[in-house]
Scaffold this motif. Structure first.
Motif, PDB file in Angstrom:
ATOM      1  N   ALA A   1      45.986  44.033  43.919  1.00 42.36           N
ATOM      2  CA  ALA A   1      46.007  44.582  42.417  1.00 42.36           C
ATOM      3  C   ALA A   1      45.869  43.375  41.357  1.00 42.36           C
ATOM      4  CB  ALA A   1      47.322  45.417  42.343  1.00 42.36           C
ATOM      5  N   ILE A   2      46.720  42.340  41.688  1.00 39.82           N
ATOM      6  CA  ILE A   2      46.559  41.339  40.586  1.00 39.82           C
ATOM      7  C   ILE A   2      45.462  40.845  40.645  1.00 39.82           C
ATOM      8  CG2 ILE A   2      47.868  39.205  39.845  1.00 39.82           C
ATOM      9  CD1 ILE A   2      49.409  41.704  39.255  1.00 39.82           C
ATOM     10  N   SER A   3      44.896  40.617  42.010  1.00 40.78           N
ATOM     11  CA  SER A   3      43.471  39.848  41.916  1.00 40.78           C
ATOM     12  C   SER A   3      42.541  40.686  41.398  1.00 40.78           C
ATOM     13  CB  SER A   3      43.154  39.706  43.611  1.00 40.78           C
ATOM     14  OG  SER A   3      44.082  38.827  44.175  1.00 40.78           O
ATOM     15  N   GLY A   4      42.702  41.801  41.414  1.00 38.62           N
ATOM     16  CA  GLY A   4      41.590  42.904  40.859  1.00 38.62           C
ATOM     17  C   GLY A   4      41.753  42.708  39.335  1.00 38.62           C
ATOM     18  N   ILE A   5      42.844  42.493  38.844  1.00 39.70           N
ATOM     19  CA  ILE A   5      42.726  42.603  37.195  1.00 39.70           C
ATOM     20  C   ILE A   5      42.358  41.329  36.888  1.00 39.70           C
ATOM     21  CG2 ILE A   5      44.622  42.552  35.447  1.00 39.70           C
ATOM     22  CD1 ILE A   5      46.111  44.618  37.054  1.00 39.70           C
ATOM     23  N   VAL A   6      42.957  40.217  37.351  1.00 38.28           N
ATOM     24  CA  VAL A   6      42.831  38.725  36.986  1.00 38.28           C
ATOM     25  C   VAL A   6      41.286  38.525  37.223  1.00 38.28           C
ATOM     26  CG1 VAL A   6      43.454  36.507  37.028  1.00 38.28           C
ATOM     27  CG2 VAL A   6      45.359  38.085  37.398  1.00 38.28           C
ATOM     28  N   GLY A   7      41.054  38.875  38.264  1.00 41.31           N
ATOM     29  CA  GLY A   7      39.437  38.613  38.695  1.00 41.31           C
ATOM     30  C   GLY A   7      38.447  39.177  37.633  1.00 41.31           C
ATOM     31  N   THR A   8      38.781  40.485  37.288  1.00 38.83           N
ATOM     32  CA  THR A   8      37.759  41.151  36.502  1.00 38.83           C
ATOM     33  C   THR A   8      37.530  40.457  35.046  1.00 38.83           C
ATOM     34  OG1 THR A   8      38.540  43.248  37.416  1.00 38.83           O
ATOM     35  CG2 THR A   8      37.400  43.217  35.376  1.00 38.83           C
ATOM     36  N   VAL A   9      38.907  39.950  34.418  1.00 37.83           N
ATOM     37  CA  VAL A   9      38.872  39.272  33.225  1.00 37.83           C
ATOM     38  C   VAL A   9      38.107  37.901  33.603  1.00 37.83           C
ATOM     39  CG1 VAL A   9      40.127  38.177  31.553  1.00 37.83           C
ATOM     40  CG2 VAL A   9      40.868  40.270  32.632  1.00 37.83           C
ATOM     41  N   PHE A  10      38.340  37.103  34.703  1.00 36.10           N
ATOM     42  CA  PHE A  10      37.718  35.855  34.873  1.00 36.10           C
ATOM     43  C   PHE A  10      36.274  36.222  34.949  1.00 36.10           C
ATOM     44  CE2 PHE A  10      36.284  32.690  37.704  1.00 36.10           C
ATOM     45  CZ  PHE A  10      36.872  31.285  37.300  1.00 36.10           C
ATOM     46  N   LEU A  11      36.067  36.838  35.561  1.00 38.02           N
ATOM     47  CA  LEU A  11      34.666  37.102  36.051  1.00 38.02           C
ATOM     48  C   LEU A  11      33.766  37.487  34.635  1.00 38.02           C
ATOM     49  CD1 LEU A  11      34.471  38.701  39.482  1.00 38.02           C
ATOM     50  CD2 LEU A  11      33.799  36.477  38.837  1.00 38.02           C
ATOM     51  N   ILE A  12      34.070  38.197  33.826  1.00 33.87           N
ATOM     52  CA  ILE A  12      33.485  38.629  32.833  1.00 33.87           C
ATOM     53  C   ILE A  12      33.506  37.419  31.823  1.00 33.87           C
ATOM     54  CG2 ILE A  12      33.859  40.028  30.601  1.00 33.87           C
ATOM     55  CD1 ILE A  12      34.958  42.526  32.276  1.00 33.87           C
ATOM     56  N   ALA A  13      34.623  36.820  31.433  1.00 33.90           N
ATOM     57  CA  ALA A  13      34.579  35.631  30.809  1.00 33.90           C
ATOM     58  C   ALA A  13      33.678  34.534  31.089  1.00 33.90           C
ATOM     59  CB  ALA A  13      36.003  35.074  30.874  1.00 33.90           C
ATOM     60  N   VAL A  14      33.594  34.182  32.517  1.00 35.19           N
ATOM     61  CA  VAL A  14      32.686  33.033  32.746  1.00 35.19           C
ATOM     62  C   VAL A  14      31.330  33.496  32.944  1.00 35.19           C
ATOM     63  CG1 VAL A  14      32.079  31.729  34.855  1.00 35.19           C
ATOM     64  CG2 VAL A  14      34.373  31.858  34.487  1.00 35.19           C
ATOM     65  N   ILE A  15      30.850  34.852  33.226  1.00 40.27           N
ATOM     66  CA  ILE A  15      29.270  35.221  32.994  1.00 40.27           C
ATOM     67  C   ILE A  15      29.225  35.259  31.575  1.00 40.27           C
ATOM     68  CG2 ILE A  15      27.856  37.229  33.294  1.00 40.27           C
ATOM     69  CD1 ILE A  15      29.611  37.977  35.731  1.00 40.27           C
ATOM     70  N   LEU A  16      29.887  35.613  30.606  1.00 39.83           N
ATOM     71  CA  LEU A  16      29.439  35.805  29.329  1.00 39.83           C
ATOM     72  C   LEU A  16      29.405  34.292  28.440  1.00 39.83           C
ATOM     73  CD1 LEU A  16      31.470  38.859  27.818  1.00 39.83           C
ATOM     74  CD2 LEU A  16      29.087  38.539  28.850  1.00 39.83           C
ATOM     75  N   ALA A  17      30.086  33.361  29.300  1.00 35.09           N
ATOM     76  CA  ALA A  17      30.193  31.843  28.904  1.00 35.09           C
ATOM     77  C   ALA A  17      29.060  31.067  29.199  1.00 35.09           C
ATOM     78  CB  ALA A  17      31.669  31.182  29.295  1.00 35.09           C
ATOM     79  N   ILE A  18      28.289  31.660  30.168  1.00 36.15           N
ATOM     80  CA  ILE A  18      27.254  30.660  30.834  1.00 36.15           C
ATOM     81  C   ILE A  18      26.163  30.266  29.686  1.00 36.15           C
ATOM     82  CG2 ILE A  18      25.284  30.801  32.251  1.00 36.15           C
ATOM     83  CD1 ILE A  18      26.939  32.163  34.412  1.00 36.15           C
ATOM     84  N   PRO A  19      25.878  29.265  29.577  1.00 34.39           N
ATOM     85  CA  PRO A  19      24.802  28.927  28.064  1.00 34.39           C
ATOM     86  C   PRO A  19      23.567  29.481  28.637  1.00 34.39           C
ATOM     87  CG  PRO A  19      26.279  27.125  28.628  1.00 34.39           C
ATOM     88  CD  PRO A  19      26.464  28.101  29.839  1.00 34.39           C
ATOM     89  N   ASN A  20      23.177  29.166  29.757  1.00 36.50           N
ATOM     90  CA  ASN A  20      21.681  29.588  30.300  1.00 36.50           C
ATOM     91  C   ASN A  20      21.687  30.098  32.016  1.00 36.50           C
ATOM     92  OD1 ASN A  20      19.013  29.096  31.587  1.00 36.50           O
ATOM     93  ND2 ASN A  20      18.646  27.753  30.050  1.00 36.50           N
TER      94      ASN A  20
END
Length: 526
Positions: free
Chosen positions: A256-275
């Protein structure tokens, strides 16, 4: 009146004795440490495949949580399968899972070297850092860092579970800090993409004949390679106070914790990719695009020339190191459990508890040595490739466990519920877990062969299930005439044949099978 830790420990020990097991391991892990070990093996992965795998693995975790509540015994799925079905299924489940864990230890130690490379950020002269000579002038930095990691985790696992507990608590902190707090920083202060990019295939379907489903099936591997090991909370049951309650909590919360934390992390990293195009190219070249994104976006200087991005990489380094430590701890206890039953070669050595540290120290050392062999024989990258197949072995072991549990349910198990139980939903959850596990195994088992698998057998399968002729090069030397067989199926075949021989010669017939409910001590639960 609240039960004291001593009373609870005595009750846990009585439960172990009812399972026919002498309680020898020191109990110092509480709830936080228990699920910390599980979560250390369940970090984040890539996005829309992520919720699918999280939901599927949570279904499997529900079954395992009930088992952990009934059987808080070192060895987790090996013990569960042995007691609920028969010794043969239990032994092969443990055999497959043990070797999968060992090679996974190899892989995560290699990832430590990748993170160090990201922190180093640059070549040594004209030589890439990981290819440069180590301080001793014996091998490369790639091999050196991987082996030093294994030496450190082996010593910690052998030294004592209390130190393991402390470090895993730290690991949970760095996991949450690195994957959540820093992710929020990325999300709010380093946003380069529109949320619509989460629905953009970025043209990746071109590599699979214009069909996006095969491309998505390949994308699932990021999540498949990360979200497992939640049974680990059960395998530390003998070292956990009030294990019948805490072990199932650890199993479920790790997912459960992996699911929650992983979701936030992935969205943040994907949206932060410059190119996005550059990131995809780097990923296809087996680079480290997350480190690149972090260093390129979090450039604010903190102290002594250290940027926020560099600090983030140190946090990730701590998390990956603790992940190595936790997986090795789980593999150690699997080896200890099977050896205690005299079900592994030289079991009298590996199944022994160190009387000073009250840990399976011999097994910890053995796992460390076994995990180092792929790095020495086929190199760090080769060891990482083998780990892909090892992930498949883990899913196979989970599937075998679920099959055994479902068969036991049709025979009337459990006759008395444990603290955590699925009740009348048990069979349905079991069936769903089997269906999910079977589909994931099919995805893992596909190899590069368009004639057999169409768009699903494209070039990407050369990464997810490579052939053994491409990377088995002992000490850097290629072997001519190696067959072009997929590594996952080859590994299953080798383990099945060698395991069958050993089982027939040394295991089968040495001990009588027991009915689960005569051994579980269920009457002492709840």
């Amino acid at each position: 009146m609240t039960e004291s830790a001593q009373d609870q420990s005595a009750r846990d020990d009585a439960h172990l004795r009812s399972l026919g097991i002498k309680p020898e391991l020191r109990r110092t892990l509480g709830f936080l440490s228990n699920f910390a070990i599980g979560i250390g093996q369940a970090g984040p992965a890539f996005f829309w495949s992520w919720p699918i795998v999280i939901i599927g693995q949570f279904i499997v975790a529900l079954v395992f949580a009930e088992l952990a509540s009934h059987f808080p015994v070192a060895g987790s799925i090996y013990q569960w399968s042995k007691r609920l079905s028969n010794r043969t299924l239990g032994w092969f489940t443990g055999w497959f899972y043990f070797w999968a864990q060992v090679v996974t230890v190899t892989a995560v130690a290699v990832i430590v070297a990748f993170v160090v490379d990201g922190i180093h950020a640059g070549p040594v002269g004209e030589t890439p850092f990981l290819d440069s000579p180590d301080p001793l002038g014996v091998t490369t930095m790639f091999t050196f860092i991987s082996l030093v990691t294994l030496i450190a985790t082996t010593l910690i696992n052998a030294f004592g579970v209390r130190l393991l507990s402390i470090l895993n608590n730290i690991g949970v902190g760095t996991e949450i800090l690195g994957m959540l707090v820093f992710a929020l920083v990325l999300l709010f202060f380093a946003n380069h993409q529109s949320p619509a990019v989460l629905f953009d295939s970025a043209g990746t379907e071109a590599a699979t004949g214009g069909n996006y489903l095969p491309a998505f099936a390949l994308g699932m591997f990021m999540a498949l390679f990360v979200v497992y090991g939640f049974d680990t909370a059960g395998t530390f049951g003998e070292e956990t106070l009030d294990a019948g309650r805490q072990a199932p909590r650890g199993v479920l919360w790790s997912v459960a914790i992996s699911g929650i934390v992983g979701t936030v992390f992935l969205i943040a990293v994907i949206l932060a990719i410059p190119n996005m195009g550059d990131a995809i190219t780097e990923g296809q070249a087996l680079g480290f695009p997350i480190a690149t994104t972090i260093q390129a976006t979090l450039t604010q200087e903190l102290v002594a020339g250290i940027t926020v991005g560099e600090l983030y990489l140190f946090v990730i380094l701590a998390s990956v190191f603790v992940c190595t430590l936790a997986i090795q701890g789980a593999a150690t206890r699997m080896m200890f459990s099977m050896s205690r039953d005299r079900h592994l070669p030289l079991g009298s050595i590996w199944g022994r508890v160190n009387q000073t540290f009250r840990t399976p120290a011999n097994a910890a050392i053995a796992v460390g040595i076994l995990a180092a062999i792929p790095i020495l024989v086929i190199g760090p990258l080769g060891g990482f490739s083998v780990s892909i197949a090892a992930t498949g072995l883990i899913y196979l072991s989970y599937l075998l466990t679920n099959l055994g549990v479902l068969a036991a349910r049709f025979r009337g198990w459990p006759h008395k519920p444990a603290w955590f139980n699925l009740g009348r939903w048990g069979k349905l959850v079991n069936v769903l877990a089997i269906l999910y596990g079977g589909l994931m195994l099919i995805n893992i088992g596909l190899w590069q062969d368009p004639a057999l698998f169409g768009d699903f057998g494209g070039a990407g399968r050369g990464v997810t299930n490579p052939t053994i002729d491409g990377f088995i090069k002992p000490f850097g030397n290629a072997i001519s005439g190696m067959p072009a067989l997929p590594i996952f199926e080859s590994l299953i075949l080798v383990l099945l044949v060698t395991g069958a021989i050993y089982y027939a010669v040394s295991v089968r017939g040495r001990a009588a099978d027991v009915e689960a409910d005569l051994a579980t001590g269920e009457a002492a639960i709840g």
